[in-house]
Write a protein that holds these residues in place. Structure first.
Motif, PDB file in Angstrom:
ATOM      1  N   ASP A 116      27.019 -35.834  21.205  1.00  0.00           N
ATOM      2  CA  ASP A 116      26.730 -36.848  22.218  1.00  0.00           C
ATOM      3  C   ASP A 116      25.279 -37.297  22.111  1.00  0.00           C
ATOM      4  O   ASP A 116      24.410 -36.539  21.698  1.00  0.00           O
ATOM      5  CB  ASP A 116      26.975 -36.277  23.620  1.00  0.00           C
ATOM      6  CG  ASP A 116      28.424 -35.864  23.819  1.00  0.00           C
ATOM      7  OD1 ASP A 116      29.309 -36.486  23.206  1.00  0.00           O
ATOM      8  OD2 ASP A 116      28.664 -34.907  24.586  1.00  0.00           O
ATOM      9  N   ASN A 117      25.027 -38.498  22.532  1.00  0.00           N
ATOM     10  CA  ASN A 117      23.657 -39.023  22.649  1.00  0.00           C
ATOM     11  C   ASN A 117      22.871 -38.982  21.352  1.00  0.00           C
ATOM     12  O   ASN A 117      21.718 -38.562  21.332  1.00  0.00           O
ATOM     13  CB  ASN A 117      22.890 -38.266  23.739  1.00  0.00           C
ATOM     14  CG  ASN A 117      23.611 -38.307  25.061  1.00  0.00           C
ATOM     15  OD1 ASN A 117      24.135 -39.338  25.439  1.00  0.00           O
ATOM     16  ND2 ASN A 117      23.666 -37.187  25.752  1.00  0.00           N
ATOM     17  N   ASP A 125      21.420 -34.373  19.416  1.00  0.00           N
ATOM     18  CA  ASP A 125      21.566 -33.750  20.729  1.00  0.00           C
ATOM     19  C   ASP A 125      21.006 -32.329  20.771  1.00  0.00           C
ATOM     20  O   ASP A 125      20.980 -31.697  21.820  1.00  0.00           O
ATOM     21  CB  ASP A 125      23.032 -33.747  21.170  1.00  0.00           C
ATOM     22  CG  ASP A 125      23.956 -33.020  20.201  1.00  0.00           C
ATOM     23  OD1 ASP A 125      23.479 -32.488  19.178  1.00  0.00           O
ATOM     24  OD2 ASP A 125      25.175 -33.000  20.471  1.00  0.00           O
TER      25      ASP A 125
END
Length: 166
Positions: A113-114, A135
């Motif tokens: 994620d991210n 992440d």
């Protein structure tokens, strides 16, 4: 001396084929499929040697673009790893791991994620895929069990615990 070196390189060269005009982030060799794979800014390209008799003007190298199809998004491929079955895994800029059977992507797994997937490595002894991402996580995967885009890693290690904001 320079002409001698060029003549020697010319004899060593197998062939020439079109590469890519955008940034290339990596070039790797898949020993199972006997292909070289280049990845970078919005591309993945596979290279191999042609079989059979060729004219002296024909390149002995073939090049094929990785096909992203409807399951993936054409985007930067940051890194690759290879399974013992020859499958190519590509880490993407949006945090997915794309699985390519031959030159066609058949599954996109949301992995980090991210941020992007920054590195991939396949451990042939344990038959697991290791990924790292922006992440701050290292994740261990069993790709032989993948069937959907929402797979859970076997293990995740949060490296953010050991990194200071500085």
């Amino acid at each position: 001396a320079c002409q001698e070196k060029e003549a020697t390189l010319e004899k060593m060269r197998i062939g020439v084929d079109k590469g890519h005009s955008d940034d290339v982030y990596h070039l790797c060799y898949n020993p199972v499929t006997d292909h070289a794979i280049a990845g970078g800014k919005k591309f993945l390209r596979f290279f191999g040697l042609k079989d059979g008799d060729l004219s002296e003007h024909e390149s002995k190298i073939w090049a094929k673009k990785g096909v992203f199809g409807k399951k993936g998004v054409l985007q930067d491929i940051m890194c690759v790893a290879f399974g013992p079955d020859g499958i190519t895994y590509g880490g993407t800029a949006d945090g997915h791991i794309y699985r390519f059977a031959e030159q066609t992507m058949d599954l996109a797994v949301a992995a980090h994620d991210n941020g992007k997937v920054t590195a991939l490595w396949f451990n042939p002894k344990r038959e697991v895929l290791i990924s790292s991402g922006d992440d701050g996580f290292l994740k261990m995967w069993d790709p032989s069990r993948w069937s959907s885009s929402r797979e859970a890693p076997l293990k995740a290690i949060d490296l953010n615990k050991w990194v200071s904001p500085d």
